[in-house]
Design a protein around this motif. Structure first.
Motif, PDB file in Angstrom:
ATOM      1  N   LEU A   1      12.818  18.676 -28.665  1.00 36.40           N
ATOM      2  CA  LEU A   1      11.440  18.454 -29.110  1.00 36.40           C
ATOM      3  C   LEU A   1      11.357  17.312 -30.110  1.00 36.40           C
ATOM      4  N   GLN A   2      12.338  17.291 -31.019  1.00 33.99           N
ATOM      5  CA  GLN A   2      12.340  16.216 -32.004  1.00 33.99           C
ATOM      6  C   GLN A   2      12.552  14.864 -31.331  1.00 33.99           C
ATOM      7  N   LYS A   3      13.442  14.881 -30.333  1.00 33.46           N
ATOM      8  CA  LYS A   3      13.671  13.644 -29.581  1.00 33.46           C
ATOM      9  C   LYS A   3      12.410  13.207 -28.858  1.00 33.46           C
ATOM     10  N   SER A   4      11.712  14.197 -28.226  1.00 37.91           N
ATOM     11  CA  SER A   4      10.457  13.883 -27.538  1.00 37.91           C
ATOM     12  C   SER A   4       9.407  13.394 -28.512  1.00 37.91           C
ATOM     13  N   ALA A   5       9.345  14.073 -29.699  1.00 33.57           N
ATOM     14  CA  ALA A   5       8.359  13.656 -30.706  1.00 33.57           C
ATOM     15  C   ALA A   5       8.635  12.241 -31.186  1.00 33.57           C
ATOM     16  N   ASP A   6       9.928  11.953 -31.389  1.00 33.76           N
ATOM     17  CA  ASP A   6      10.281  10.586 -31.801  1.00 33.76           C
ATOM     18  C   ASP A   6       9.912   9.578 -30.715  1.00 33.76           C
ATOM     19  N   LEU A   7      10.145   9.985 -29.452  1.00 30.85           N
ATOM     20  CA  LEU A   7       9.817   9.095 -28.336  1.00 30.85           C
ATOM     21  C   LEU A   7       8.312   8.854 -28.258  1.00 30.85           C
ATOM     22  N   TYR A   8       7.538   9.953 -28.394  1.00 33.12           N
ATOM     23  CA  TYR A   8       6.073   9.821 -28.363  1.00 33.12           C
ATOM     24  C   TYR A   8       5.599   8.926 -29.498  1.00 33.12           C
ATOM     25  N   LYS A   9       6.192   9.103 -30.671  1.00 30.71           N
ATOM     26  CA  LYS A   9       5.744   8.344 -31.827  1.00 30.71           C
ATOM     27  C   LYS A   9       6.105   6.863 -31.699  1.00 30.71           C
ATOM     28  N   ASP A  10       7.329   6.616 -31.184  1.00 29.59           N
ATOM     29  CA  ASP A  10       7.772   5.217 -31.079  1.00 29.59           C
ATOM     30  C   ASP A  10       7.045   4.481 -29.956  1.00 29.59           C
ATOM     31  N   ARG A  11       6.916   5.109 -28.794  1.00 29.92           N
ATOM     32  CA  ARG A  11       6.376   4.418 -27.632  1.00 29.92           C
ATOM     33  C   ARG A  11       4.869   4.596 -27.476  1.00 29.92           C
ATOM     34  N   LEU A  12       4.406   5.820 -27.814  1.00 27.69           N
ATOM     35  CA  LEU A  12       2.977   6.075 -27.619  1.00 27.69           C
ATOM     36  C   LEU A  12       2.207   6.098 -28.930  1.00 27.69           C
ATOM     37  N   GLY A  13       2.918   5.988 -30.014  1.00 28.75           N
ATOM     38  CA  GLY A  13       2.237   6.070 -31.303  1.00 28.75           C
ATOM     39  C   GLY A  13       1.598   7.438 -31.493  1.00 28.75           C
ATOM     40  N   LEU A  14       2.302   8.531 -31.105  1.00 23.72           N
ATOM     41  CA  LEU A  14       1.743   9.888 -31.191  1.00 23.72           C
ATOM     42  C   LEU A  14       2.486  10.689 -32.252  1.00 23.72           C
ATOM     43  N   GLU A  15       1.722  11.302 -33.150  1.00 24.41           N
ATOM     44  CA  GLU A  15       2.280  12.205 -34.170  1.00 24.41           C
ATOM     45  C   GLU A  15       1.600  13.565 -34.032  1.00 24.41           C
ATOM     46  N   ILE A  16       2.393  14.603 -34.111  1.00 28.34           N
ATOM     47  CA  ILE A  16       1.865  15.974 -33.957  1.00 28.34           C
ATOM     48  C   ILE A  16       2.026  16.707 -35.275  1.00 28.34           C
ATOM     49  N   ARG A  17       0.929  17.290 -35.748  1.00 25.71           N
ATOM     50  CA  ARG A  17       0.955  18.040 -37.008  1.00 25.71           C
ATOM     51  C   ARG A  17       0.407  19.456 -36.786  1.00 25.71           C
ATOM     52  N   LYS A  18       0.957  20.389 -37.530  1.00 25.28           N
ATOM     53  CA  LYS A  18       0.417  21.753 -37.515  1.00 25.28           C
ATOM     54  C   LYS A  18      -0.585  21.894 -38.651  1.00 25.28           C
ATOM     55  N   ILE A  19      -1.811  22.336 -38.314  1.00 22.82           N
ATOM     56  CA  ILE A  19      -2.864  22.453 -39.320  1.00 22.82           C
ATOM     57  C   ILE A  19      -3.360  23.888 -39.378  1.00 22.82           C
ATOM     58  N   TYR A  20      -4.468  24.102 -40.035  1.00 25.29           N
ATOM     59  CA  TYR A  20      -5.024  25.438 -40.246  1.00 25.29           C
ATOM     60  C   TYR A  20      -5.358  26.131 -38.926  1.00 25.29           C
ATOM     61  N   GLY A  21      -5.392  27.468 -38.977  1.00 23.41           N
ATOM     62  CA  GLY A  21      -5.816  28.255 -37.819  1.00 23.41           C
ATOM     63  C   GLY A  21      -4.880  28.154 -36.630  1.00 23.41           C
ATOM     64  N   GLU A  22      -3.588  27.982 -36.881  1.00 25.85           N
ATOM     65  CA  GLU A  22      -2.602  27.873 -35.798  1.00 25.85           C
ATOM     66  C   GLU A  22      -2.931  26.741 -34.821  1.00 25.85           C
ATOM     67  N   LYS A  23      -3.520  25.688 -35.345  1.00 25.99           N
ATOM     68  CA  LYS A  23      -3.861  24.548 -34.508  1.00 25.99           C
ATOM     69  C   LYS A  23      -2.823  23.443 -34.644  1.00 25.99           C
ATOM     70  N   LEU A  24      -2.720  22.638 -33.594  1.00 26.12           N
ATOM     71  CA  LEU A  24      -1.913  21.434 -33.621  1.00 26.12           C
ATOM     72  C   LEU A  24      -2.839  20.215 -33.560  1.00 26.12           C
ATOM     73  N   GLN A  25      -2.542  19.253 -34.401  1.00 25.05           N
ATOM     74  CA  GLN A  25      -3.337  18.017 -34.418  1.00 25.05           C
ATOM     75  C   GLN A  25      -2.496  16.882 -33.825  1.00 25.05           C
ATOM     76  N   PHE A  26      -3.077  16.232 -32.813  1.00 31.03           N
ATOM     77  CA  PHE A  26      -2.406  15.122 -32.132  1.00 31.03           C
ATOM     78  C   PHE A  26      -3.056  13.814 -32.598  1.00 31.03           C
ATOM     79  N   ILE A  27      -2.235  12.939 -33.178  1.00 34.37           N
ATOM     80  CA  ILE A  27      -2.744  11.681 -33.756  1.00 34.37           C
ATOM     81  C   ILE A  27      -2.099  10.502 -33.011  1.00 34.37           C
ATOM     82  N   PHE A  28      -2.934   9.711 -32.351  1.00 36.99           N
ATOM     83  CA  PHE A  28      -2.465   8.494 -31.665  1.00 36.99           C
ATOM     84  C   PHE A  28      -2.692   7.279 -32.562  1.00 36.99           C
TER      85      PHE A  28
END
Length: 225
Positions: free
Chosen positions: A132-159
């Motif tokens: 997952l970390q490798k995929s997250a790094d790949l998304y962030k490097d190539r797609l500029g995607l960052e995933i954060r965990k926020i309130y209410g058991e939600k995930l925030q996807f930031i491009f």
């Protein structure tokens, strides 16, 4: 037997007295014989009384001995019953100990299995986190995607890297699982009209990578339009 011997002796004395009495003619001799008879009778009565008392004491001693034997037998039986009860209790305790030992062994084996299962799961989770970390790094490097965990058991996807004029400008949306365990998308910024359609598609196909790619394409189209 002692009383019977005394009676036989008295009978013998009585016969001797009678024989003397029959052979006696004078009144003086008769008086002497009468006194002798009285003395013999008195002595016999005294001896008989003594013997009877001794017999009574012997009977009392015998009865007391029987009572002692009875009490001893009762005490022995009570000790025997207590011993048997103690043996039964020891057997029960031994069986309980065997059952307890078997239960402890079962618990040890179950703990060992669970420990092994947890260890295997931890290794699998560690490997998954690496991927997952490798995929997250790949998304962030190539797609500029960052995933954060926020309130209410939600995930925030930031491009990022979408707007050429402002590569750091964020394009985001939030996602969580609803009660039916379906994807629920919300809070897109800037707002995407097609987000509801993308949500339905990912629920049907479960292809999350395609969903992310479509969302990024939609944000990119919004910038160029």
């Amino acid at each position: 037997m002692m009383v019977e011997d005394e009676l036989a002796l008295f009978d013998k004395s009585l016969n001797e007295f009678w024989n003397k009495f029959k052979s006696t003619d004078t009144s003086f001799q008769m008086a002497g014989l009468r006194d002798t008879y009285k003395d013999s009778l008195k002595a016999f009565a005294e001896k008989l009384s003594v013997k009877l008392k001794e017999e009574d004491r012997m009977v009392e001693m015998f009865l007391e001995y029987q009572n002692q034997i009875s009490r001893q037998n009762k005490l022995i039986q009570e000790k025997k019953d207590n011993l048997l009860k103690l043996i039964a209790e020891v057997k029960d305790k031994k069986q309980e100990l065997q059952v307890l030992t078997a239960n402890i062994q079962d618990l040890k084996e179950e703990y060992s299995r669970k420990k092994e299962t947890i260890s295997t799961a931890n290794k699998a989770n560690a490997e998954r986190m690496k991927r997952l970390q490798k995929s997250a790094d790949l998304y962030k490097d190539r797609l500029g995607l960052e995933i954060r965990k926020i309130y209410g058991e939600k995930l925030q996807f930031i491009f990022t890297n979408i707007d050429p004029k402002n590569p750091e400008s964020p394009f985001m949306f939030s996602l969580h699982l609803n009660e039916a365990r379906d994807y629920e998308v919300s809070d897109s910024a800037p707002h995407l009209e097609c987000l509801a359609e993308f949500q339905e598609n990912v629920r049907k196909t479960n292809n999350f990578s395609a969903f992310l790619a479509n969302v990024r394409k939609a944000f990119t189209a919004m910038v160029y339009n």
